[in-house]
Design a protein around this motif. Structure first.
Motif, PDB file in Angstrom:
ATOM      1  N   ASP A   4       0.831  -1.199   0.000  1.00  0.00           N
ATOM      2  CA  ASP A   4       0.000   0.000   0.000  1.00  0.00           C
ATOM      3  C   ASP A   4       0.871   1.256   0.000  1.00  0.00           C
ATOM      4  O   ASP A   4       0.610   2.204  -0.744  1.00  0.00           O
ATOM      5  CB  ASP A   4      -0.934  -0.017   1.207  1.00  0.00           C
ATOM      6  N   ARG A  13       0.894   4.056  -2.956  1.00  0.00           N
ATOM      7  CA  ARG A  13       0.584   5.460  -2.677  1.00  0.00           C
ATOM      8  C   ARG A  13       1.696   6.378  -3.170  1.00  0.00           C
ATOM      9  O   ARG A  13       1.440   7.437  -3.736  1.00  0.00           O
ATOM     10  CB  ARG A  13       0.369   5.666  -1.174  1.00  0.00           C
ATOM     11  N   ARG A  28       1.577   6.809  -6.980  1.00  0.00           N
ATOM     12  CA  ARG A  28       0.313   7.285  -7.553  1.00  0.00           C
ATOM     13  C   ARG A  28       0.516   8.642  -8.234  1.00  0.00           C
ATOM     14  O   ARG A  28       1.069   9.567  -7.653  1.00  0.00           O
ATOM     15  CB  ARG A  28      -0.724   7.398  -6.441  1.00  0.00           C
ATOM     16  N   ASN A  33       0.236  12.349  -6.584  1.00  0.00           N
ATOM     17  CA  ASN A  33       0.412  12.278  -5.143  1.00  0.00           C
ATOM     18  C   ASN A  33       1.394  13.350  -4.676  1.00  0.00           C
ATOM     19  O   ASN A  33       2.458  13.514  -5.249  1.00  0.00           O
ATOM     20  CB  ASN A  33       0.927  10.904  -4.728  1.00  0.00           C
ATOM     21  N   LEU A  47       2.584   9.435   3.816  1.00  0.00           N
ATOM     22  CA  LEU A  47       2.396   8.238   2.979  1.00  0.00           C
ATOM     23  C   LEU A  47       2.487   6.976   3.825  1.00  0.00           C
ATOM     24  O   LEU A  47       1.653   6.074   3.710  1.00  0.00           O
ATOM     25  CB  LEU A  47       3.444   8.189   1.861  1.00  0.00           C
TER      26      LEU A  47
END
Length: 164
Positions: free
Chosen positions: A127, A131, A134, A137, A144
Motif C-alpha cells: 500500500d 501510494r 500514484r 500524489n 504516505l
C-alpha cells in the motif's frame, strides 16, 4: 545498445526488487515512487536498485541516504561485470529524512524514493509503495507511511524539522 546479460540481470532484479515508480509525466510531490528493501543493509540492496532505475535515470552515480536508517554501509558498491565494473557511490547524511533515498544518475537527474521499512507487513508495504507511485500524489513521506499503516521504527530518529 543494451546487452543480453544486462537485460537478464534487470529482469532478475525486477522479480526480487520491490519498487514502484510514478509515470514519467510531470513530477509532483515529495517522492517519485516507493522502494521496499528486504533489509537495512544498503550495501547489499543498492546494486539491484541502481540497475532497476537505470532505464529512468541512465547510469546511476550515487545514492544518498539517512545514516540513522541503515546499517553501516560501504562508500561504494559495484554493480556487476556486465556494467563494465561501474560503481555507485553511497553517501550518508545525518540530516536526511530517514524515509527517503535520493538516487542520482550521471546525467544529474535525481529520483526521490520513499523507503518502506523492511520490517513492514506485506499489505502495508505494498500500500505504501502504491501510494508513493500514484500520479499526482503530493503527500509527505511520513504521511504516505502513516496512511498505509506503517509505523515508524523507534530505533530510527524522526526527520529534523526546520526551525521557524
Amino acid at each position: 545498445m543494451t546487452s543480453v546479460p544486462q537485460v537478464a540481470q534487470v529482469a532478475a532484479d525486477a522479480a526480487w526488487l520491490r519498487l514502484s515508480l510514478k509515470s514519467t509525466a510531470p513530477v509532483t510531490g515529495y517522492v517519485d515512487g516507493g522502494w521496499w528493501p528486504h533489509s537495512r543493509d544498503l550495501g547489499a540492496e543498492a546494486s539491484a536498485l541502481a540497475r532497476a532505475v537505470t532505464l529512468r535515470l541512465g547510469p546511476v552515480r550515487e545514492i544518498a541516504y539517512a545514516l540513522a536508517a541503515w546499517n553501516p554501509a560501504p562508500r561504494h558498491v559495484g554493480l556487476d561485470t556486465t556494467t563494465e565494473g561501474r560503481r555507485v557511490r553511497l553517501v550518508g547524511f545525518a540530516s536526511q529524512d530517514p524515509s527517503v533515498v535520493l538516487v542520482t544518475g550521471t546525467s544529474g537527474r535525481t529520483l526521490g524514493l520513499l523507503v518502506v521499512p523492511p520490517e513492514t507487513t506485506d499489505p502495508a508495504g505494498h500500500d505504501a509503495m502504491d501510494r508513493a507511485a500514484r500520479a499526482g500524489n503530493a503527500e509527505s513521506p511520513s504521511a504516505l507511511l502513516a496512511a498505509a499503516g506503517v509505523r515508524p521504527d523507534p530505533r530510527v530518529p524522526a526527520p529534523r524539522r526546520a526551525r521557524p
